[in-house]
Design an enzyme around this catalytic site. Sequence first.
Site, mmCIF file in Angstrom:
data_model
loop_
_atom_site.group_PDB
_atom_site.id
_atom_site.type_symbol
_atom_site.label_atom_id
_atom_site.label_comp_id
_atom_site.label_asym_id
_atom_site.label_seq_id
_atom_site.Cartn_x
_atom_site.Cartn_y
_atom_site.Cartn_z
ATOM 1 N N SER A 97 -14.826 18.202 33.669
ATOM 2 C CA SER A 97 -16.359 18.356 33.516
ATOM 3 C C SER A 97 -17.411 18.903 34.207
ATOM 4 C CB SER A 97 -17.085 17.289 32.500
ATOM 5 O OG SER A 97 -17.984 16.493 31.721
ATOM 6 N N HIS A 111 -22.531 24.033 29.354
ATOM 7 C CA HIS A 111 -21.526 22.850 30.057
ATOM 8 C C HIS A 111 -20.029 23.275 29.330
ATOM 9 C CE1 HIS A 111 -19.126 20.075 27.636
ATOM 10 N NE2 HIS A 111 -18.918 18.634 28.137
#
Length: 311
Positions: A97, A111
Amino acid sequence: MHDQAQQVEAFLRDLQDRICTALEAVDDSDGDGQRFVEDAWQRPEGGGGRTRVLKNGGVFEQAGVNFSRVAGTRLPPSATAHRPDLAGGSFIATGVSLVLHPHNPYVPTTHANVRYFEASKPGAEPVWWFGGGFDLTPFYPFDNDVKHWHRVARELCAPYGEDVYPRYKQWCDEYFYLKHRAETRGVGGLFFDDLNEGGFERCFGFLKDVGQGFLDAYLPIVERRMHEPWEERERDFQLYRRGRYVEFNLVYDRGTLFGLQSGGRTESILMSLPPQVRFEYAYAPEPGSPEARLAAYLKPRDWLAEDDAGA
């Protein structure tokens, strides 16, 4: 099934390395960049991870790229809310992530996440699935940047079926929606979860393409915008809009909830939050200003309609 988890883990560790190397290169393109600092951590219940953070670089105010592999004997509520049949089961979860917060207000925040999950319940066959995606959060959007982002997303989805991009694009628009603000977090991208149709190799292939495609989508935008001049006005607006990022991650984000509920490392989970942010009561941009222009981008839109019309 643990062999599958090991394959995914090996890919994800390498993906973290390659993304960090690429981000360090662009951050140091003017000779004033920084390097990622790694915190390796272990989780008492099982597993651990590598948290890598770059601070105060030439391009990125803060960039975090995390790898984790956690295991447990009981799935947390955030996981079983969507899969109640697995309540009480054990699990393995592994993923990469990242969240990137640039200095320059003209460079979008972004993101990305790719993850794999296995769950087992006594007396039942183990199950597995993939999830992930990437999304873009500009403060001063440019149409050609947004279209490039979505073209890359559509192209990497194309080998898996014509319906994949529109379906995961819509899912992204719906997932990253702040209901209390009646706006999307940004201009979207891809989001998928519970992916296991077509077998492991096909699903793993899609995960690889999403993870590797992120840099193709994002770095050209960074390189176009990193030298745009900006002043205090743009910086103030950037910090204000970062507040929406905080609101989403703390109120809605399933990944944040899963990490906290599963006993993950708090600093790594909250690495996604911006290093500086401001909140202002009843803020309203001046009508007709560049800041007011952003509102038109914070709603679902077919960004590639013009491409299709000209095809």
